[in-house]
Design an enzyme around this catalytic site. Structure first.
Site, PDB file in Angstrom:
ATOM      1  CE1 TYR A   1       1.944  -8.850   2.537  1.00  0.00           C
ATOM      2  CE2 TYR A   1       3.541  -7.186   1.885  1.00  0.00           C
ATOM      3  CZ  TYR A   1       2.250  -7.669   1.879  1.00  0.00           C
ATOM      4  OH  TYR A   1       1.272  -6.972   1.218  1.00  0.00           O
TER       5      TYR A   1
ATOM      6  CB  THR B   1      -0.940  -0.010   1.225  1.00  0.00           C
ATOM      7  OG1 THR B   1      -1.709  -1.207   1.186  1.00  0.00           O
ATOM      8  CG2 THR B   1      -1.856   1.193   1.246  1.00  0.00           C
TER       9      THR B   1
ATOM     10  CE  LYS C   1      -0.174  -6.967   4.988  1.00  0.00           C
ATOM     11  NZ  LYS C   1       0.170  -5.741   4.221  1.00  0.00           N
TER      12      LYS C   1
END
Length: 297
Positions: free
Chosen positions: A143, A55, A171
């Site tokens: 991640y 993001t 994550k």
């Protein structure tokens, strides 16, 4: 048995925002806007911030910009919340250098994505993360987002990596709730949902919380779901989660990247190419869903 909320490992907090990277109208990094956005997110209930992730448009920000962003946010929020720096790249040597720069700039932890495009086998994925874990004294959040990287961190690999003292969290964007449940049951890793539609399901099976793009625009509403669950109001948590669904769908499942949809709802400058801003119709739809969410609940 699902661990009680108070006993779950949460090295970086519970309600984390995957923060956008604000740019000026000319496309330069806007550290003042980043500082202001970070402070507002903390005031609205985020207890952790993740910078330079997907993001945050990390593929199109320079190393110097990543450091400047981290320093601006660190100064803005002080020691009130953990700040996790995204340092992932397709190159292990570059990732190690980014990790060291983040440590010097004041990060509390590192978000490290699976090396992308080259699609390394699992032994190489494991070696990559271990190299990064050994390069600094900071804790790591793995991640796992195979839809973008092309390579999964298989549960067996995560189990082996969990033996390293600085690998403390994941994550999870794998869309594999069973695999996450197995790792949660077998380790002390903190599992953070990276997919808003799975925030509540993953939390219900022992997850630590979330790292959310939608939290850029609705931090309090996302946190309220976990608050209700922790208070024992599972029906209320489900209701609040359902109210978020239209906005989540438009922001995260409409075919536009989260950076685009979040910036369409925020005064945070443009996105960087190859991304393009949301069109008028998409932006109007996002605004409508956002305004409806902010209405009476």
């Amino acid at each position: 048995m699902t661990p009680p909320a108070a006993s779950r490992p949460r090295p970086f907090g519970r309600a984390l925002c995957a923060m956008i990277t604000p740019f000026t109208a000319e496309g330069a990094l806007d550290p003042d806007a980043a500082a202001g956005h970070a402070a507002a997110l903390v005031a609205a209930g985020c207890d952790g911030l993740v910078l330079s992730g997907t993001t945050g448009e990390s593929p199109t920000t320079s190393d110097a910009e990543k450091t400047a962003l981290l320093r601006a946010v660190r100064e803005a929020v002080g020691a009130r919340v953990p700040v996790v720096a995204g340092v992932g790249s397709a190159d292990t040597r570059h990732t190690v250098e980014l990790a060291r720069q983040a440590e010097r700039a004041g990060a509390d932890g590192l978000l490290v994505v699976t090396p992308y495009y080259s699609r390394p086998p699992q032994a190489a994925v494991e070696a990559h993360f271990l190299r990064v874990a050994e390069s600094t004294g900071l804790p790591l959040m793995l991640y796992d987002i195979p839809g973008r990287t092309g390579t999964r961190i298989e549960p067996e690999t995560v189990l082996r990596l969990s033996e390293h003292p600085r690998v403390v969290a994941v994550k999870d964007c794998s869309q594999d709730l069973l695999g996450a449940t197995k790792v949660i049951a077998a380790t002390s890793l903190a599992y953070y949902s990276g997919c808003e539609e799975l925030n509540l399901p993953l939390y219900a099976v022992g997850g630590a919380g979330y790292v959310s793009t939608v939290a850029n625009v609705a931090p309090g509403r996302l946190r309220a779901v976990l608050d209700a669950f922790d208070a024992g109001d599972t029906a209320g948590a489900a209701r609040l989660n359902g109210l978020l669904a239209p906005l989540v769908e438009l922001m995260m499942a409409s075919g536009l990247p989260g950076a685009v949809t979040a910036k369409a709802l925020l005064d945070a400058g443009p996105v960087r190419e190859p991304l393009q801003p949301a069109g008028r119709g998409a932006a109007d739809g996002l605004r409508g869903a956002y305004e409806e969410l902010l209405g009476p609940s």
